[in-house]
Design a protein around this motif. Structure first.
Motif, PDB file in Angstrom:
ATOM      1  N   ASP A  32      -7.040  15.693   4.127  1.00 40.00           N
ATOM      2  CA  ASP A  32      -6.262  17.517   3.206  1.00 40.00           C
ATOM      3  C   ASP A  32      -5.991  17.137   2.108  1.00 40.00           C
ATOM      4  N   SER A  33      -6.351  18.273   0.938  1.00 42.95           N
ATOM      5  CA  SER A  33      -6.224  18.389  -0.025  1.00 42.95           C
ATOM      6  C   SER A  33      -4.891  18.590   0.132  1.00 42.95           C
ATOM      7  N   ASN A  34      -4.036  19.523   0.546  1.00 42.25           N
ATOM      8  CA  ASN A  34      -3.235  20.056   0.484  1.00 42.25           C
ATOM      9  C   ASN A  34      -1.658  18.703   0.762  1.00 42.25           C
ATOM     10  N   ALA A  35      -2.539  17.880   2.121  1.00 40.45           N
ATOM     11  CA  ALA A  35      -0.963  17.375   2.235  1.00 40.45           C
ATOM     12  C   ALA A  35      -1.204  15.953   1.469  1.00 40.45           C
ATOM     13  N   LEU A  36      -2.385  15.765   0.664  1.00 41.88           N
ATOM     14  CA  LEU A  36      -2.287  15.040  -0.513  1.00 41.88           C
ATOM     15  C   LEU A  36      -1.954  14.782  -1.292  1.00 41.88           C
ATOM     16  N   ASP A  37      -1.398  16.095  -1.837  1.00 39.86           N
ATOM     17  CA  ASP A  37      -0.447  16.539  -2.847  1.00 39.86           C
ATOM     18  C   ASP A  37       0.962  16.495  -2.623  1.00 39.86           C
ATOM     19  N   GLU A  38       0.965  17.005  -0.893  1.00 41.26           N
ATOM     20  CA  GLU A  38       2.268  17.158  -0.811  1.00 41.26           C
ATOM     21  C   GLU A  38       2.960  15.811  -0.742  1.00 41.26           C
ATOM     22  N   VAL A  39       2.203  14.522  -0.609  1.00 38.56           N
ATOM     23  CA  VAL A  39       2.389  12.548  -0.357  1.00 38.56           C
ATOM     24  C   VAL A  39       2.551  12.144  -1.857  1.00 38.56           C
ATOM     25  N   ARG A  40       1.786  13.293  -2.989  1.00 33.31           N
ATOM     26  CA  ARG A  40       1.288  12.184  -4.478  1.00 33.31           C
ATOM     27  C   ARG A  40       2.927  12.665  -5.008  1.00 33.31           C
ATOM     28  N   LEU A  41       3.166  13.819  -4.526  1.00 30.80           N
ATOM     29  CA  LEU A  41       4.766  14.453  -5.123  1.00 30.80           C
ATOM     30  C   LEU A  41       5.869  13.949  -4.636  1.00 30.80           C
ATOM     31  N   LEU A  42       5.698  13.783  -3.568  1.00 31.80           N
ATOM     32  CA  LEU A  42       6.890  12.971  -3.196  1.00 31.80           C
ATOM     33  C   LEU A  42       7.003  11.232  -3.551  1.00 31.80           C
ATOM     34  N   LEU A  43       5.873  11.029  -3.391  1.00 29.36           N
ATOM     35  CA  LEU A  43       5.674   9.570  -3.869  1.00 29.36           C
ATOM     36  C   LEU A  43       6.086   9.273  -5.282  1.00 29.36           C
ATOM     37  N   GLY A  44       5.540  10.458  -6.080  1.00 30.54           N
ATOM     38  CA  GLY A  44       6.310  10.251  -7.674  1.00 30.54           C
ATOM     39  C   GLY A  44       5.485   8.924  -8.469  1.00 30.54           C
ATOM     40  N   GLU A  45       6.763   9.153  -9.035  1.00 31.13           N
ATOM     41  CA  GLU A  45       5.619   7.380 -10.443  1.00 31.13           C
ATOM     42  C   GLU A  45       5.846   6.339  -9.180  1.00 31.13           C
ATOM     43  N   SER A  46       6.345   6.500  -8.381  1.00 34.72           N
ATOM     44  CA  SER A  46       6.392   4.943  -7.318  1.00 34.72           C
ATOM     45  C   SER A  46       5.198   4.283  -7.024  1.00 34.72           C
ATOM     46  N   LEU A  59      10.143   8.949   3.765  1.00 34.84           N
ATOM     47  CA  LEU A  59       9.973  10.409   2.477  1.00 34.84           C
ATOM     48  C   LEU A  59       9.924  11.708   3.043  1.00 34.84           C
ATOM     49  N   ILE A  60       8.171  10.966   3.832  1.00 35.42           N
ATOM     50  CA  ILE A  60       7.342  12.359   4.614  1.00 35.42           C
ATOM     51  C   ILE A  60       8.394  12.784   4.835  1.00 35.42           C
ATOM     52  N   GLN A  61       9.029  12.131   7.050  1.00 40.66           N
ATOM     53  CA  GLN A  61      10.079  12.961   7.480  1.00 40.66           C
ATOM     54  C   GLN A  61      10.898  13.199   6.728  1.00 40.66           C
ATOM     55  N   ASP A  62      12.124  12.663   6.571  1.00 37.64           N
ATOM     56  CA  ASP A  62      13.414  13.511   5.650  1.00 37.64           C
ATOM     57  C   ASP A  62      12.428  15.324   5.241  1.00 37.64           C
ATOM     58  N   ALA A  69      -0.674  14.207  11.207  1.00 38.45           N
ATOM     59  CA  ALA A  69      -1.619  13.649  10.936  1.00 38.45           C
ATOM     60  C   ALA A  69      -2.319  13.779   9.525  1.00 38.45           C
ATOM     61  N   PRO A  70      -2.317  15.038   9.032  1.00 36.57           N
ATOM     62  CA  PRO A  70      -2.678  15.118   8.391  1.00 36.57           C
ATOM     63  C   PRO A  70      -1.960  14.168   6.989  1.00 36.57           C
ATOM     64  N   HIS A  71      -0.789  14.618   6.855  1.00 36.64           N
ATOM     65  CA  HIS A  71       0.149  13.764   6.128  1.00 36.64           C
ATOM     66  C   HIS A  71       0.212  12.286   6.226  1.00 36.64           C
ATOM     67  N   LEU A  72      -0.813  11.564   6.872  1.00 39.83           N
ATOM     68  CA  LEU A  72      -0.899  10.340   7.401  1.00 39.83           C
ATOM     69  C   LEU A  72      -2.152   9.627   6.945  1.00 39.83           C
ATOM     70  N   ALA A  73      -2.656  10.696   6.909  1.00 34.60           N
ATOM     71  CA  ALA A  73      -4.364  10.389   6.175  1.00 34.60           C
ATOM     72  C   ALA A  73      -4.402  10.376   5.073  1.00 34.60           C
ATOM     73  N   ALA A  74      -3.513  11.044   3.977  1.00 28.57           N
ATOM     74  CA  ALA A  74      -2.733  11.774   2.444  1.00 28.57           C
ATOM     75  C   ALA A  74      -2.198  10.172   2.440  1.00 28.57           C
ATOM     76  N   LEU A  75      -1.665  10.009   3.681  1.00 29.55           N
ATOM     77  CA  LEU A  75      -0.644   8.328   2.538  1.00 29.55           C
ATOM     78  C   LEU A  75      -1.503   6.864   2.623  1.00 29.55           C
ATOM     79  N   ALA A  76      -2.441   7.175   3.349  1.00 26.91           N
ATOM     80  CA  ALA A  76      -3.162   6.207   3.640  1.00 26.91           C
ATOM     81  C   ALA A  76      -4.590   6.262   2.463  1.00 26.91           C
TER      82      ALA A  76
END
Length: 579
Positions: A32-46, A59-62, A69-76
């Motif tokens: 999901d593109s929205n979930a991917l954007d959210e994950v990328r924002l959380l991870l930043g430059e890490s 980070l995601i759960q906090d 499921a969308p966030h896990l797929a985006a993180l993968a």
């Protein structure tokens, strides 16, 4: 190439292949593109490193309160990992709330009620029932949780990451109403005050070459400093074994203090974190480690915040190893207190114990030689050098030498961490350091080494509490987690509580532990104990389990059968039936 175009190209090249008219979406992982954007924002430059996977789960759960499921797929997708691998790791750990597609997310507030032995003795079961009856399940989720390392203030509950000590339904409700979801940071000795008291002088001398690692090692050897997480292996020998292995090498500090009844490490890190950190850095210097990793249990959020505040000051001062000090957060898995399982978790994987050999001193973190030590072990290093090995070994009783930190809870008047002579007896510890038994209670028995250390009757309270002194009686000191029982405690309930803990915490990797703990709980809940079958099952678990969890899980059962006579067990069983 966009996914739709990829599918079209596949159909053009292979007509009739890859298309399932009954399937509503493409085969495989959908991002999901929205979930991917959210994950990328959380991870930043890490960095998208494999070993940071569990940190990114946190980070995601906090942020969102659960792992969707969308966030896990985006993180993968973002970390270029198979979805199965990501899902397997997330679902291994108890503190991650993995929500499948179509499932509702958990309520906004989660209350975890500790159900380990000390809290059970203090009324945790009744507390949980009162909470369930008094809260709206759509808004507040009430669940059981294993030992939180606060046994001296039982019963304990956790609202979000805020701990409620000596908890009642009312005090927990106050925390919920006031939105106390974050840890309370206790007063502690900070960097500047630690420096003013001579802190890091020893480390600076080591880094400057004023002392050799052999000189430091000799102090630890003369003091006979042992691993204080439970194994009792000589620290000086560990340094030697790791140093003889080829570089690069690592240090991994085990702060996953999960043995029910243990809370000493939390106390030291919350009060004097830099004495602990200086010991970590001296250890890293001694074995010429590339970097140091501190693995901290998720149940210690206040300690985590303290270390997050203080570690950057050491880096800025140039005191950290070239590869840095890395703080890694556990996620609710007792098995990760086992050193190889801890290393697997630091690497961002499920915490499954490794087969040995090779040992972690040879093949440890990232496949390299690794020095693994307990928090309290390294905490002692500066003190031993300042005061000398002779000062340390001058303490001790009943043939033992040195000092031990005993975590005492249960039916005593004054529970807490007791710094006492090694080899002190239970009766001496009770009378001299705990103020005797709690009002209205008579001494019945005790656990000398937490859930896995066995159970002894009050009649055997004169045995020295130290490494090697309890084995002849089927018990061991372990991390010195002492839980005191009284005449008001039912031995059957005690043993079932301990075995249910092991059943829940078994990683499931090996059959003797996975099936054995489950079968043993079933046998213990029967109206009458089949003692022959319990002993046979215990032998199988001890002989065939991969790690110490399965090998020691039956200790409470076998020690109760050995030391508490049949009349006592029969009386307890009768009382349970009446209740």
């Amino acid at each position: 190439m966009p996914i739709d175009n990829q599918q079209s190209a596949a159909v053009r090249q292979h007509p009739g292949r890859g298309v399932n008219k009954s399937r509503k979406h493409l085969r495989g992982r959908q991002v999901d593109s929205n979930a991917l954007d959210e994950v990328r924002l959380l991870l930043g430059e890490s960095p998208r490193q494999r070993d940071l996977l569990i940190e990114y789960f946190h980070l995601i759960q906090d942020k969102f309160g659960y792992l969707s499921a969308p966030h896990l797929a985006a993180l993968a997708e973002e970390m270029n990992l198979p979805m199965a691998e990501v899902y397997e790791c997330a679902t291994f750990y108890a503190h991650f709330d993995v929500v499948k597609e179509g499932e509702p997310p958990p309520p906004a507030v989660t209350v975890r009620v500790c159900d380990s032995l000390s809290c059970q003795l203090a009324g945790a079961e009744q507390l949980k029932s009162a909470l369930i009856a008094g809260t709206n399940p759509a808004q507040v989720r009430v669940i059981n949780a294993p030992c939180m390392g606060r046994c001296d203030t039982a019963p304990v509950a956790e609202v979000g990451h805020y701990h409620v000590d000596n908890a009642s339904a009312d005090t927990i409700q106050v925390a919920i109403d006031n939105k106390h979801f974050h840890p309370e940071i206790p007063d502690y000795l900070g960097y500047e005050d630690y420096l003013a008291g001579g802190g890091y002088a020893l480390l600076k001398h080591c880094l400057a070459g004023d002392y050799s690692w052999e000189q430091m090692q000799s102090v630890l050897a003369d003091a006979n400093l042992k691993g204080l997480g439970g194994a009792g292996f000589p620290t000086a020998s560990k340094w030697q074994f790791v140093r003889q292995e080829p570089k690069p090498r690592y240090v991994a500090i085990n702060g996953d203090e999960g043995e029910p009844g243990t809370f000493k490490d939390r106390g030291y890190m919350e009060a004097d974190p830099h004495r602990f950190l200086e010991g970590v850095l001296i250890s890293a210097w001694a074995v010429e480690a590339e970097a140091a990793y501190i693995y901290l249990r998720d149940e210690y959020p206040a300690v985590r915040q303290i270390l997050l505040n203080e570690i950057p000051k050491l880096v800025a001062a140039g005191l950290a190893p070239s590869g840095g000090i890395h703080l890694r957060r556990g996620a609710g898995s007792y098995i990760c207190g086992e050193e190889s399982a801890m290393i697997e978790s630091i690497e961002g994987k499920p915490g499954l114990p490794r087969h040995r050999p090779p040992f972690v001193a040879q093949v440890g973190l990232f496949g390299r030689p690794t020095l693994v030590n307990n928090v309290e072990t390294v905490y002692w290093i500066r003190t031993l050098f300042d005061k000398g090995a002779d000062w340390f070994i001058a303490h001790g009783r009943n043939g033992s030498k040195g000092l031990r930190s005993y975590s005492v809870s249960g039916r005593v008047k004054n529970p807490g961490v007791k710094l006492a002579p090694a080899g002190i007896s239970m009766q001496e510890l009770l009378d001299e350091y705990c103020g005797g038994m709690a009002e209205g209670h008579q001494f019945k028995g005790y656990l000398p080494g937490g859930a896995s250390g066995g159970v002894l009757p009050a009649a055997m309270a004169d045995i020295p509490l130290d490494f090697g002194t309890l084995q002849p009686y089927g018990c061991f000191i372990g991390s010195a987690a002492v839980v005191v029982l009284s005449d008001q405690d039912n031995m059957r309930d005690v043993v079932v509580n301990l075995l249910k803990f092991f059943e829940d915490e078994s990683c499931g990797q090996c059959t003797p532990c996975r099936v054995g703990t489950q079968k043993m709980v079933t046998l213990l809940q029967a109206p009458d104990w089949d003692q022959a079958l319990l002993k046979e099952l215990s032998n199988a678990m001890c002989d065939a389990s991969i790690c110490g969890l399965g090998q020691a899980a039956s200790n409470p059962v076998t020690s109760v059968l050995q030391h508490f006579d049949g009349d006592l067990i029969a009386t307890d069983l009768l009382a349970s039936r009446v209740d």
